[in-house]
Design a protein around this motif. Sequence first.
Motif, short mmCIF file in Angstrom:
data_model
loop_
_atom_site.label_atom_id
_atom_site.label_comp_id
_atom_site.label_asym_id
_atom_site.label_seq_id
_atom_site.Cartn_x
_atom_site.Cartn_y
_atom_site.Cartn_z
N GLY A 235 -35.60 27.56 18.27
CA GLY A 235 -35.96 28.86 18.83
C GLY A 235 -34.82 29.55 19.54
N ASN A 236 -33.60 29.02 19.44
CA ASN A 236 -32.45 29.63 20.10
C ASN A 236 -31.86 30.76 19.24
N TYR A 237 -31.47 31.82 19.92
CA TYR A 237 -30.88 32.98 19.24
C TYR A 237 -29.37 32.82 19.17
N HIS A 238 -28.78 33.11 18.01
CA HIS A 238 -27.33 33.04 17.82
C HIS A 238 -26.85 34.34 17.19
N HIS A 239 -25.67 34.75 17.62
CA HIS A 239 -25.11 35.99 17.06
C HIS A 239 -23.61 35.83 16.88
N TRP A 240 -23.08 36.36 15.77
CA TRP A 240 -21.65 36.32 15.52
C TRP A 240 -21.21 37.63 14.87
N PRO A 241 -19.99 38.04 15.10
CA PRO A 241 -19.40 39.09 14.24
C PRO A 241 -19.29 38.53 12.83
N ARG A 242 -19.71 39.32 11.86
CA ARG A 242 -19.81 38.82 10.49
C ARG A 242 -18.47 38.31 9.94
N GLN A 243 -17.37 38.94 10.32
CA GLN A 243 -16.08 38.59 9.75
C GLN A 243 -15.52 37.29 10.31
N GLN A 244 -16.14 36.76 11.36
CA GLN A 244 -15.59 35.56 12.01
C GLN A 244 -16.25 34.27 11.54
N VAL A 245 -17.28 34.36 10.73
CA VAL A 245 -18.01 33.15 10.33
C VAL A 245 -18.26 33.18 8.81
N LYS A 246 -18.58 31.99 8.30
CA LYS A 246 -18.98 31.89 6.90
C LYS A 246 -20.51 31.89 6.84
N VAL A 247 -21.06 32.77 6.03
CA VAL A 247 -22.51 32.93 5.96
C VAL A 247 -23.01 32.56 4.56
N GLU A 248 -23.99 31.69 4.52
CA GLU A 248 -24.62 31.32 3.25
C GLU A 248 -26.11 31.64 3.35
N ILE A 249 -26.52 32.66 2.63
CA ILE A 249 -27.92 33.07 2.62
C ILE A 249 -28.69 32.24 1.59
N GLU A 250 -29.78 31.67 2.00
CA GLU A 250 -30.59 30.88 1.07
C GLU A 250 -31.18 31.79 -0.01
N ASP A 251 -31.01 31.41 -1.25
CA ASP A 251 -31.56 32.18 -2.36
C ASP A 251 -32.72 31.40 -2.97
N LYS A 252 -33.93 31.82 -2.65
CA LYS A 252 -35.11 31.10 -3.13
C LYS A 252 -35.35 31.31 -4.62
N LEU A 253 -34.65 32.27 -5.19
CA LEU A 253 -34.89 32.59 -6.59
C LEU A 253 -33.79 32.06 -7.50
N THR A 254 -32.99 31.12 -6.98
CA THR A 254 -31.88 30.60 -7.78
C THR A 254 -32.37 30.06 -9.12
N GLY A 255 -33.43 29.27 -9.08
CA GLY A 255 -33.94 28.68 -10.31
C GLY A 255 -34.42 29.73 -11.30
N HIS A 256 -35.06 30.76 -10.79
CA HIS A 256 -35.53 31.83 -11.67
C HIS A 256 -34.36 32.60 -12.27
N ARG A 257 -33.33 32.84 -11.47
CA ARG A 257 -32.15 33.54 -12.00
C ARG A 257 -31.49 32.71 -13.09
N ALA A 258 -31.43 31.41 -12.88
CA ALA A 258 -30.77 30.54 -13.85
C ALA A 258 -31.51 30.52 -15.19
N LEU A 259 -32.81 30.71 -15.13
CA LEU A 259 -33.58 30.67 -16.38
C LEU A 259 -33.51 31.97 -17.18
N LEU A 260 -33.22 33.07 -16.50
CA LEU A 260 -33.27 34.37 -17.18
C LEU A 260 -32.43 34.42 -18.46
N PRO A 261 -31.18 33.94 -18.45
CA PRO A 261 -30.41 34.01 -19.71
C PRO A 261 -30.83 32.96 -20.72
N LYS A 262 -31.65 32.00 -20.31
CA LYS A 262 -32.06 30.93 -21.22
C LYS A 262 -33.36 31.23 -21.95
#
Length: 279
Positions: A235-262
């Motif tokens: 429950g702790n709040y964290h904040h950073w300037p975007r350019q100072q950190v590495k951000v990885e957004i979870e993509d819940k649709l990765t599996g669906h994207r991977a299937l589209l060309p198949k």
Amino acid sequence: MCHQRKFRLLAVALGSVLLLAVTANNPSAQEPGGGGGRRGGNLREFLGLGPAPDPAAAKKGEPLYKQNCGGCHGADGRGAQAPNLLRSPLVLHDVKGEELTPVIKQGRGNMPAFPGLSADDIYAISQYIHLQVELTANRGTYGSTYASLRNQATGDAKQGEAFFKANCTACHSATGDLAKIGAKFAQVTALKSRFLWPAAQGPAKAKVTTPGGQTISGTVKTNNDFDISLIDAAGNYHHWPRQQVKVEIEDKLTGHRALLPKYTDADINNLAAYLVTLK
């Protein structure tokens, strides 16, 4: 003052009565009515659609049209070597074949004459053409007209099950999150859209790695070109300037994207045919 006030009240009352009387005598002044419209009013007249095609005559006219007209104007009137009839001014001004009769009987330009067609035949053909116009132009009937087609699963359910087990079970279960999925979608087309490109459910999650190597994961609160902030599991709040950190957004649709060309068309139809059995 007392008389003036009484006069104003009387004027307002008379105005209200007149307004109610006008409205009662002219119910379509604000809202179209009748004729099969969704609100039960004369919606056809309001939209300038004219009388509805005669469905019995259209059914009789379909083979006549295809035998005599479809070879040049297309099986459904949408044109081939001869013009599209659904956009023809002559057809759009015709109601019961009265505009079409002289052209059909006598021919016009490169179109041959059909003197052997009776008045009833031409009427039936006209109603078939008008029905095609109706199905194309009147979106209000689209759902009911094509409801049965949109609900049909044309694939092979067994092959769809095999595809599901090979490609989907890492994230989904036929007895878990997708249990009774077939009952949740009244139309197969909607089900296909859902598994081909589903909407991400729930708030976005992210993992942030600070310049010092610390990794913090949580629910994203802010994510723009300048800032990233999140709430971690405690429950702790964290904040950073975007350019100072590495951000990885979870993509819940990765599996669906991977299937589209198949996906092949058969895969999509088979998978839909299998999913609709999960009821």
